[in-house]
Motif scaffolding. Structure first.
Motif, PDB file in Angstrom:
ATOM      1  N   THR A  12       0.829  -1.211   0.000  1.00 29.35           N
ATOM      2  CA  THR A  12       0.000   0.000   0.000  1.00 29.35           C
ATOM      3  C   THR A  12       0.861   1.259   0.000  1.00 29.35           C
ATOM      4  N   ILE A  13       1.871   1.299   0.854  1.00 35.71           N
ATOM      5  CA  ILE A  13       2.660   2.535   0.957  1.00 35.71           C
ATOM      6  C   ILE A  13       3.547   2.725  -0.264  1.00 35.71           C
ATOM      7  N   GLN A  14       3.965   1.615  -0.889  1.00 32.23           N
ATOM      8  CA  GLN A  14       4.745   1.746  -2.125  1.00 32.23           C
ATOM      9  C   GLN A  14       3.884   2.306  -3.253  1.00 32.23           C
ATOM     10  N   LYS A  15       2.616   1.901  -3.289  1.00 30.39           N
ATOM     11  CA  LYS A  15       1.681   2.483  -4.268  1.00 30.39           C
ATOM     12  C   LYS A  15       1.491   3.975  -3.997  1.00 30.39           C
ATOM     13  N   LEU A  16       1.394   4.314  -2.702  1.00 34.18           N
ATOM     14  CA  LEU A  16       1.244   5.714  -2.323  1.00 34.18           C
ATOM     15  C   LEU A  16       2.447   6.527  -2.798  1.00 34.18           C
ATOM     16  N   PHE A  17       3.651   6.001  -2.580  1.00 32.80           N
ATOM     17  CA  PHE A  17       4.861   6.721  -2.967  1.00 32.80           C
ATOM     18  C   PHE A  17       4.968   6.853  -4.493  1.00 32.80           C
ATOM     19  N   ASP A  18       4.362   5.926  -5.220  1.00 31.62           N
ATOM     20  CA  ASP A  18       4.382   6.000  -6.679  1.00 31.62           C
ATOM     21  C   ASP A  18       3.588   7.202  -7.198  1.00 31.62           C
ATOM     22  N   ILE A  19       2.558   7.565  -6.445  1.00 29.81           N
ATOM     23  CA  ILE A  19       1.685   8.637  -6.936  1.00 29.81           C
ATOM     24  C   ILE A  19       1.843   9.956  -6.160  1.00 29.81           C
ATOM     25  N   LEU A  20       2.572   9.899  -5.016  1.00 26.43           N
ATOM     26  CA  LEU A  20       2.699  11.105  -4.182  1.00 26.43           C
ATOM     27  C   LEU A  20       4.047  11.774  -4.452  1.00 26.43           C
ATOM     28  N   PRO A  21       4.058  12.990  -4.974  1.00 29.28           N
ATOM     29  CA  PRO A  21       5.328  13.672  -5.239  1.00 29.28           C
ATOM     30  C   PRO A  21       6.135  13.843  -3.960  1.00 29.28           C
ATOM     31  N   GLU A  22       7.455  13.830  -4.099  1.00 28.36           N
ATOM     32  CA  GLU A  22       8.345  13.896  -2.932  1.00 28.36           C
ATOM     33  C   GLU A  22       8.073  15.126  -2.083  1.00 28.36           C
ATOM     34  N   GLU A  23       7.781  16.252  -2.731  1.00 26.63           N
ATOM     35  CA  GLU A  23       7.580  17.487  -1.966  1.00 26.63           C
ATOM     36  C   GLU A  23       6.306  17.454  -1.115  1.00 26.63           C
ATOM     37  N   LYS A  24       5.434  16.468  -1.371  1.00 20.77           N
ATOM     38  CA  LYS A  24       4.204  16.362  -0.576  1.00 20.77           C
ATOM     39  C   LYS A  24       4.274  15.264   0.483  1.00 20.77           C
ATOM     40  N   ARG A  25       5.392  14.573   0.526  1.00 20.60           N
ATOM     41  CA  ARG A  25       5.542  13.516   1.535  1.00 20.60           C
ATOM     42  C   ARG A  25       5.908  14.138   2.884  1.00 20.60           C
ATOM     43  N   THR A  26       5.365  13.553   3.939  1.00 22.77           N
ATOM     44  CA  THR A  26       5.575  14.090   5.285  1.00 22.77           C
ATOM     45  C   THR A  26       6.409  13.127   6.131  1.00 22.77           C
ATOM     46  N   THR A  27       6.725  13.583   7.325  1.00 19.98           N
ATOM     47  CA  THR A  27       7.447  12.742   8.285  1.00 19.98           C
ATOM     48  C   THR A  27       6.739  11.401   8.472  1.00 19.98           C
ATOM     49  N   TYR A  28       5.413  11.434   8.586  1.00 20.53           N
ATOM     50  CA  TYR A  28       4.666  10.204   8.875  1.00 20.53           C
ATOM     51  C   TYR A  28       4.724   9.208   7.719  1.00 20.53           C
ATOM     52  N   HIS A  29       4.764   9.722   6.489  1.00 21.04           N
ATOM     53  CA  HIS A  29       4.904   8.817   5.348  1.00 21.04           C
ATOM     54  C   HIS A  29       6.213   8.034   5.449  1.00 21.04           C
ATOM     55  N   TYR A  30       7.308   8.767   5.646  1.00 20.61           N
ATOM     56  CA  TYR A  30       8.616   8.110   5.729  1.00 20.61           C
ATOM     57  C   TYR A  30       8.730   7.240   6.983  1.00 20.61           C
ATOM     58  N   GLU A  31       8.138   7.717   8.071  1.00 25.00           N
ATOM     59  CA  GLU A  31       8.194   6.950   9.326  1.00 25.00           C
ATOM     60  C   GLU A  31       7.561   5.569   9.151  1.00 25.00           C
ATOM     61  N   TYR A  32       6.340   5.551   8.601  1.00 28.31           N
ATOM     62  CA  TYR A  32       5.658   4.255   8.488  1.00 28.31           C
ATOM     63  C   TYR A  32       6.241   3.381   7.392  1.00 28.31           C
ATOM     64  N   TYR A  33       6.795   4.007   6.362  1.00 31.28           N
ATOM     65  CA  TYR A  33       7.513   3.218   5.357  1.00 31.28           C
ATOM     66  C   TYR A  33       8.703   2.541   6.035  1.00 31.28           C
ATOM     67  N   GLY A  34       9.437   3.310   6.841  1.00 29.05           N
ATOM     68  CA  GLY A  34      10.586   2.755   7.558  1.00 29.05           C
ATOM     69  C   GLY A  34      10.193   1.660   8.524  1.00 29.05           C
TER      70      GLY A  34
END
Length: 230
Positions: A12-34
């Motif tokens: 799910t999060i990999q699909k999200l990262f495919d469509i979400l531009p880097e400048e719109k990603r937040t701490t929580y996106h990277y946190e939960y991916y990690g």
């Protein structure tokens, strides 16, 4: 992630990262991916994402603990040490657990003096935490490898003192192997000091905890020999 369906979470999060531009990603996106990567045993990749999360929000100092834990889990002790030191250096919410695992990371990285320092701070912060005293004793057995100085002695004694306050015999049994280690050290220390009375005392204590009949007999034979030479 919270329901431990890590594979689904990663997809799910990999699909999200495919469509979400880097400048719109937040701490929580990277946190939960990690977190999802670490939980899926892809720790090195997880650390990269957790570091991105922390860089976006340096107030989230707890993310440094997660980075350190992931490195510790994979026995990358040098990187774990760096992350724990960075967390402690922020001055924000450095917990006894941080010092405990920092000390252990130093220990497994063969940095025994640094381990002793970390455990000494842990002892100050959490004086009744038995494992802190045990691991400080372990570190000092390497600093004083001949045991001539007895550097580990007060720490093993404190460990024994705390553990023996446990009145539930079932719970106490969990500490038997570490108590045996402590009694062995103290017996050997007193052998070096030619104090047979205390050698016998600690061998007796060790024997009481040993489950294997053959090993118990060996200890009793040693006790008998020492008594005969009294």
């Amino acid at each position: 992630y919270e329901t431990k369906e890590y594979n689904k979470g990663l997809v799910t999060i990999q699909k999200l990262f495919d469509i979400l531009p880097e400048e719109k990603r937040t701490t929580y996106h990277y946190e939960y991916y990690g977190k999802l990567l670490v939980a899926s045993d892809m720790d090195s990749l997880g650390v990269i994402q957790l570091r991105k999360a922390y860089n976006l929000d340096p107030n989230r100092s707890e993310l440094l603990s997660e980075i350190a834990e992931a490195n510790y889990k994979t026995k990358n002790y040098s990187e774990a040490i760096k992350a724990y030191k960075e967390k402690i250096g922020t001055g924000k919410d450095a917990s006894p657990t941080d010092y405990y695992f920092l000390g252990r990371a130093y220990y497994f990285n063969a940095q025994f003096m640094e381990a002793d320092t970390a455990f000494s701070i842990l002892n100050e912060k959490s004086a009744n935490y038995a494992s802190g005293w045990l691991w400080r004793a372990k570190a000092n057995t390497h600093i004083d490898s001949t045991s001539e100085l007895g550097l580990a002695k007060p720490h093993y004694e404190k460990y024994i003192e705390i553990v023996l306050t446990e009145t539930d015999t079932t719970k106490l049994s969990r500490y038997y192997s570490s108590l045996i280690e402590a009694y062995e050290y103290l017996a050997y220390y007193y052998i070096l000091k030619k104090d047979n009375e205390n050698v016998v005392l600690y061998l007796q204590k060790k024997k009481e905890l040993i489950q294997d009949p053959e090993e118990k007999k060996k200890v009793q034979d040693t006790i008998d020999q020492l008594k005969s030479k009294k």
